[in-house]
Design a protein around this motif. Structure first.
Motif: not given
Length: 247
Positions: A34-61
């Protein structure tokens, strides 16, 4: 809203003389459909993992598209996020709400088809693995009364791909799920809808969809009309009747 006020009687006649009905209800996935929010979720995931010293790929999302948030939270913990599952869910939801309040990107043709369905008196449900406050925000952002029922991820015992969310939606609407159309964008969501017994439309977007599933594949909802829903319901029932592996 009283669900018993919706009685769909409009039919069309096929060449054989049989009457072909509209679906008893249309059940909508939210994020990516209905709405194209998936990029927003993935941006949040990237930030969260980075804040804890990790990396998050597009494939992970992409691997989490359509999944329940508790499953997503556990995967983020496996990537080093040192928060509880609920803290991760709340943080991601807060992040996405900030983004959608700035800009809510509708998927092509989705709002138009939803409006046509409502104008025809067909019951609808929003069936999302986002939590209730996110689902309610999206539903309230629509400029017409869009849904009779909202099934949210924090209110189901089993998340998609389990059939529970779609079975709950059909039960809440008082309709037979086998007479419903579910609209999804992910393999996880399609698995849920098909396991429940609904006819499913898969609208491919961020996540590739299987090429041999028992669902109706559409590139977009643009131009999809009520007559198309009749045809899709008939096609979906025919696919469901095929022996396993022949779809």
């Amino acid at each position: 809203m009283r669900l018993d006020s919706y009685v769909v009687t409009e039919t069309t006649t096929t060449a054989s003389g049989a009457e072909e009905a509209l679906p008893a209800a249309v059940l909508w996935d939210m994020d990516g459909t209905l709405v194209d929010t998936e990029p927003y979720w993935q941006e949040s995931q990237v930030r969260l993992v980075a804040e804890h010293g990790g990396t998050w790929s597009r494939e992970d999302g992409d691997s989490l598209i359509g999944s329940g948030l508790w499953h997503s939270a556990r995967v983020l913990q496996e990537h080093g996020v040192k928060l509880s599952e609920q803290e991760i869910i709340d943080r991601m939801t807060d992040d996405v709400l900030v983004s959608v309040r700035e800009h809510l990107p509708w998927r092509p043709g989705a709002r138009e088809l939803l409006r046509s369905v409502r104008d025809a008196g067909i019951p609808t449900a929003l069936v999302t693995m986002s939590i209730r406050r996110m689902a309610d925000f999206i539903a309230s952002a629509i400029d017409f009364d869009a849904f009779d029922v909202v099934i949210a991820g924090d209110e189901v015992e089993h998340a998609k791909p389990h059939p529970d969310p779609y079975l709950r939606a059909a039960s809440a609407l008082g309709v037979d799920v086998a007479s419903c159309i579910a609209i999804e964008d992910s393999p996880t969501g399609l698995a849920s809808a098909l396991a429940a017994g609904a006819t499913a439309i898969g609208v491919e977007h961020h996540a590739p969809l299987p090429t041999d599933g028992a669902f109706v594949h559409r590139r977009s909802l643009e131009g999809v009309a009520l007559d198309d829903l009749r045809d899709i319901l008939r096609t979906g029932r025919a696919l469901a009747a095929l022996p396993e592996g022949d779809a």
